[in-house]
Design an enzyme around this catalytic site. Sequence first.
Site, short mmCIF file in Angstrom:
data_model
loop_
_atom_site.label_atom_id
_atom_site.label_comp_id
_atom_site.label_asym_id
_atom_site.label_seq_id
_atom_site.Cartn_x
_atom_site.Cartn_y
_atom_site.Cartn_z
N ASP A 1 0.88 -1.17 0.00
CA ASP A 1 0.00 0.00 0.00
C ASP A 1 0.91 1.22 0.00
OD1 ASP A 1 -2.42 1.59 0.38
OD2 ASP A 1 -1.79 1.87 2.45
N SER A 2 0.32 2.40 -0.16
CA SER A 2 1.11 3.63 -0.09
C SER A 2 1.61 3.89 1.32
CB SER A 2 0.28 4.81 -0.56
OG SER A 2 -0.80 5.01 0.34
N GLU B 1 -2.13 8.97 8.10
CA GLU B 1 -0.67 8.81 8.09
C GLU B 1 -0.02 9.60 9.23
OE1 GLU B 1 1.53 7.05 5.86
OE2 GLU B 1 -0.24 5.98 5.17
N CYS C 1 -4.35 -1.52 -1.82
CA CYS C 1 -4.50 -0.08 -2.07
C CYS C 1 -5.43 0.09 -3.26
CB CYS C 1 -3.12 0.50 -2.40
SG CYS C 1 -3.15 2.22 -2.91
N ASN C 2 -6.51 0.82 -3.05
CA ASN C 2 -7.48 1.03 -4.13
C ASN C 2 -6.90 1.85 -5.26
OD1 ASN C 2 -10.51 0.33 -3.01
ND2 ASN C 2 -9.06 0.82 -1.40
N CYS D 1 -11.01 3.17 0.13
CA CYS D 1 -9.58 3.46 0.34
C CYS D 1 -9.23 2.70 1.61
CB CYS D 1 -9.35 4.95 0.53
SG CYS D 1 -7.67 5.35 1.08
N THR D 2 -8.13 1.97 1.56
CA THR D 2 -7.83 1.09 2.69
C THR D 2 -7.43 1.86 3.95
OG1 THR D 2 -5.60 0.76 1.79
CG2 THR D 2 -7.26 -0.90 1.25
N TYR E 1 -0.71 8.45 -2.61
CA TYR E 1 -0.82 8.09 -4.02
C TYR E 1 -2.01 8.81 -4.68
CZ TYR E 1 2.37 4.01 -3.77
OH TYR E 1 3.46 3.17 -3.65
N GLY E 2 -3.02 9.08 -3.87
CA GLY E 2 -4.30 9.58 -4.40
C GLY E 2 -4.20 10.74 -5.37
N1 DGL Z 1 -4.69 3.36 0.84
C1 DGL Z 1 -4.74 3.80 -0.51
C2 DGL Z 1 -6.02 3.41 -1.19
O1 DGL Z 1 -6.65 2.46 -0.81
C3 DGL Z 1 -4.41 5.18 -0.90
C4 DGL Z 1 -3.80 6.13 -0.17
C5 DGL Z 1 -3.05 7.26 -0.78
O2 DGL Z 1 -3.64 8.22 -1.29
O3 DGL Z 1 -1.86 7.17 -0.67
O4 DGL Z 1 -6.40 4.04 -2.15
#
Ligand code: DGL
Length: 267
Positions: free
Chosen positions: A9-10, A152, A73-74, A184-185, A41-42
Amino acid sequence: MERPIGMFDSGFGGLTVARAVIDLLPHEHLVYIGDTGRYPYGPRPQEEVREFAHQLAWSLVKEYDVKAIVVACNTASAAALDELEAEMPVPVIDVVAPGARALVGATRSGKVGVIGTVGTIGSGAYDKAVAATGADVHLTSAACPGFVEFVERGQTSGDEIHILAERLLAPVHDAGVDTLLLGCTHYPYLARVIADVMGPDVTLVSSADETAFVARDRLRAAGLLRAPGGEPAEHRFLSSGDISWFADLGGRLLGPELRDAAQWHHD
Ligand code: DGL
């Protein structure tokens, strides 16, 4: 089959999926990489997220010899799943399709919602995944920029996040959804705030449990499950950012299996 399951995941979000996998498959070895050095990552372009996902997945295969990869991670699933499925030499399990199934399975009114990062919502991955279930539902989506950053930082409650949640959840709240998928996880860590804003009539669902079931079924079908009874399962956690912070906050979020973390470097 002694090889570990790989997950990434990120950052800390995928630990919600790791928790479910550890609980459901307690005998499995696990290697988890949180790319905290490059989160979130978003907001990043899909191309860049795809490149990161590629690095993480190949590192899990080459350096840790994993027998399967859970893209926990979505945003990475939305950007890179097709490519990873085509190129990885091991089964790849995502969170989007399991989440969509959990969502349509839980609704009574057929009015459903999904929240996620800008990357996930903008990709249309959930529109496609929900349509693919064939369920007769109406989906309302909302991006929630900022939620991941709170998690985070280890901040999962308080006025600031509550005010942000009221604003960002307005589209799904006003649409009158009866079920909301945390797409989003990271978001399960904000479930109290989200439930408070959405009200008691809205059911929150996350993809963590459903993804763990899919992982179990895929491993079983491929004859890759580890037999119980040997050495205790080993759980390894790596981070591309500050590893003492990863061990500290990660331990609080995941539980006792995350006692320490090691550094992960991308090439
Ligand atoms: N946990 C990640 C997800 O499920 C994304 C988080 C991020 O934006 O870094 O999308």
